[in-house]
Design a protein around this motif. Sequence first.
Motif, PDB file in Angstrom:
ATOM      1  N   VAL A  36      61.618   1.825  21.308  1.00 37.48           N
ATOM      2  CA  VAL A  36      60.871   2.670  20.393  1.00 37.48           C
ATOM      3  C   VAL A  36      59.397   2.326  20.563  1.00 37.48           C
ATOM      4  O   VAL A  36      58.990   1.183  20.361  1.00 37.48           O
ATOM      5  CB  VAL A  36      61.298   2.452  18.921  1.00 37.48           C
ATOM      6  CG1 VAL A  36      60.491   3.359  17.996  1.00 37.48           C
ATOM      7  CG2 VAL A  36      62.795   2.691  18.759  1.00 37.48           C
ATOM      8  N   CYS A  37      58.620   3.323  20.946  1.00 38.64           N
ATOM      9  CA  CYS A  37      57.189   3.143  21.173  1.00 38.64           C
ATOM     10  C   CYS A  37      56.410   3.905  20.114  1.00 38.64           C
ATOM     11  O   CYS A  37      56.663   5.092  19.892  1.00 38.64           O
ATOM     12  CB  CYS A  37      56.783   3.668  22.550  1.00 38.64           C
ATOM     13  SG  CYS A  37      57.579   2.800  23.903  1.00 38.64           S
ATOM     14  N   SER A  54      56.060  10.328  31.704  1.00 41.26           N
ATOM     15  CA  SER A  54      55.393   9.116  32.176  1.00 41.26           C
ATOM     16  C   SER A  54      56.135   7.862  31.731  1.00 41.26           C
ATOM     17  O   SER A  54      56.310   6.931  32.519  1.00 41.26           O
ATOM     18  CB  SER A  54      53.955   9.072  31.662  1.00 41.26           C
ATOM     19  OG  SER A  54      53.207  10.133  32.187  1.00 41.26           O
ATOM     20  N   LEU A  55      56.563   7.828  30.477  1.00 42.35           N
ATOM     21  CA  LEU A  55      57.295   6.659  29.971  1.00 42.35           C
ATOM     22  C   LEU A  55      58.597   6.460  30.731  1.00 42.35           C
ATOM     23  O   LEU A  55      58.996   5.328  31.011  1.00 42.35           O
ATOM     24  CB  LEU A  55      57.598   6.810  28.481  1.00 42.35           C
ATOM     25  CG  LEU A  55      56.427   6.687  27.527  1.00 42.35           C
ATOM     26  CD1 LEU A  55      56.901   6.868  26.092  1.00 42.35           C
ATOM     27  CD2 LEU A  55      55.715   5.365  27.684  1.00 42.35           C
ATOM     28  N   ILE A  91      54.250   0.103  29.730  1.00 43.01           N
ATOM     29  CA  ILE A  91      54.088   1.334  28.952  1.00 43.01           C
ATOM     30  C   ILE A  91      52.657   1.488  28.460  1.00 43.01           C
ATOM     31  O   ILE A  91      52.108   2.598  28.481  1.00 43.01           O
ATOM     32  CB  ILE A  91      55.116   1.374  27.804  1.00 43.01           C
ATOM     33  CG1 ILE A  91      56.519   1.581  28.409  1.00 43.01           C
ATOM     34  CG2 ILE A  91      54.782   2.455  26.786  1.00 43.01           C
ATOM     35  CD1 ILE A  91      57.664   1.403  27.437  1.00 43.01           C
ATOM     36  N   ASP A  92      52.012   0.405  28.045  1.00 42.64           N
ATOM     37  CA  ASP A  92      50.622   0.520  27.604  1.00 42.64           C
ATOM     38  C   ASP A  92      49.740   1.023  28.746  1.00 42.64           C
ATOM     39  O   ASP A  92      48.884   1.883  28.556  1.00 42.64           O
ATOM     40  CB  ASP A  92      50.100  -0.817  27.074  1.00 42.64           C
ATOM     41  CG  ASP A  92      48.748  -0.685  26.393  1.00 42.64           C
ATOM     42  OD1 ASP A  92      48.596   0.209  25.528  1.00 42.64           O
ATOM     43  OD2 ASP A  92      47.836  -1.479  26.708  1.00 42.64           O
ATOM     44  N   GLY A  93      49.978   0.519  29.952  1.00 48.64           N
ATOM     45  CA  GLY A  93      49.221   0.993  31.113  1.00 48.64           C
ATOM     46  C   GLY A  93      49.458   2.467  31.386  1.00 48.64           C
ATOM     47  O   GLY A  93      48.526   3.216  31.683  1.00 48.64           O
ATOM     48  N   ALA A 100      46.126   7.549  25.598  1.00 50.64           N
ATOM     49  CA  ALA A 100      46.793   6.961  24.454  1.00 50.64           C
ATOM     50  C   ALA A 100      46.894   5.450  24.652  1.00 50.64           C
ATOM     51  O   ALA A 100      46.669   4.954  25.763  1.00 50.64           O
ATOM     52  CB  ALA A 100      48.189   7.559  24.289  1.00 50.64           C
ATOM     53  N   VAL A 101      47.201   4.727  23.575  1.00 49.53           N
ATOM     54  CA  VAL A 101      47.457   3.289  23.669  1.00 49.53           C
ATOM     55  C   VAL A 101      48.714   2.967  22.869  1.00 49.53           C
ATOM     56  O   VAL A 101      49.039   3.643  21.890  1.00 49.53           O
ATOM     57  CB  VAL A 101      46.283   2.415  23.163  1.00 49.53           C
ATOM     58  CG1 VAL A 101      45.101   2.495  24.100  1.00 49.53           C
ATOM     59  CG2 VAL A 101      45.884   2.782  21.751  1.00 49.53           C
ATOM     60  N   LEU A 102      49.405   1.940  23.299  1.00 49.78           N
ATOM     61  CA  LEU A 102      50.612   1.497  22.620  1.00 49.78           C
ATOM     62  C   LEU A 102      50.227   0.603  21.444  1.00 49.78           C
ATOM     63  O   LEU A 102      49.455  -0.336  21.594  1.00 49.78           O
ATOM     64  CB  LEU A 102      51.496   0.725  23.603  1.00 49.78           C
ATOM     65  CG  LEU A 102      52.881   0.325  23.133  1.00 49.78           C
ATOM     66  CD1 LEU A 102      53.699   1.542  22.724  1.00 49.78           C
ATOM     67  CD2 LEU A 102      53.591  -0.437  24.243  1.00 49.78           C
ATOM     68  N   LEU A 103      50.750   0.921  20.267  1.00 48.49           N
ATOM     69  CA  LEU A 103      50.493   0.132  19.066  1.00 48.49           C
ATOM     70  C   LEU A 103      51.640  -0.820  18.748  1.00 48.49           C
ATOM     71  O   LEU A 103      51.433  -1.920  18.264  1.00 48.49           O
ATOM     72  CB  LEU A 103      50.304   1.046  17.853  1.00 48.49           C
ATOM     73  CG  LEU A 103      49.127   1.985  17.891  1.00 48.49           C
ATOM     74  CD1 LEU A 103      49.145   2.880  16.663  1.00 48.49           C
ATOM     75  CD2 LEU A 103      47.838   1.199  17.954  1.00 48.49           C
ATOM     76  N   ARG A 104      52.845  -0.354  18.998  1.00 46.16           N
ATOM     77  CA  ARG A 104      54.016  -1.134  18.643  1.00 46.16           C
ATOM     78  C   ARG A 104      55.160  -0.733  19.555  1.00 46.16           C
ATOM     79  O   ARG A 104      55.316   0.434  19.884  1.00 46.16           O
ATOM     80  CB  ARG A 104      54.396  -0.862  17.192  1.00 46.16           C
ATOM     81  CG  ARG A 104      55.607  -1.603  16.701  1.00 46.16           C
ATOM     82  CD  ARG A 104      55.862  -1.275  15.217  1.00 46.16           C
ATOM     83  NE  ARG A 104      57.112  -1.828  14.762  1.00 46.16           N
ATOM     84  CZ  ARG A 104      57.291  -3.082  14.354  1.00 46.16           C
ATOM     85  NH1 ARG A 104      56.277  -3.922  14.341  1.00 46.16           N
ATOM     86  NH2 ARG A 104      58.474  -3.492  13.951  1.00 46.16           N
TER      87      ARG A 104
END
Length: 142
Positions: A36-37, A54-55, A91-93, A100-104
């Motif tokens: 879960v992203c 992309s994910l 995933i953050d990359g 976008a950026v990954l928060l959690r």
Amino acid sequence: MKKQRTYKIKSYVNASHAVRWKSGTGKKHNHTWEIVCELHVFEGMVSFFDIEKSLNKAIDELSGKYLNDLPEFKVINPTVENVTEYLFNEIDGILRQNNAVLLRIEVSDSPTRSYCIDVTERQFPTLEEVQAEKDQPAEDHG
């Protein structure tokens, strides 16, 4: 009060692993991993289709695999904690390439437990910084 707006995307992948202990390697076993992203997007709405496509590139690298055989986990133990760290970085990359950026991230190897990495307090880069980062050549992860 400042509102923070985020998106959540849930993915699943089937992969097996065997945890390495001081006394040896445990038994190989399968999991349906839930990923879960939660992400922050820089420009209004997000194209879920593009983000999910992309994910899936990162997540599909694990699909049907014995994680212990992957280069990323030859030395690093393929525990839920280390799989989460690996996926967070990958995933953050990918998200940064999509403004976008990954928060959690929450990664579960069973319905009853998850390992989470939460950076909701992170200082967001500006949209200009993210776009400049996209223009740089990709790092070689091989």
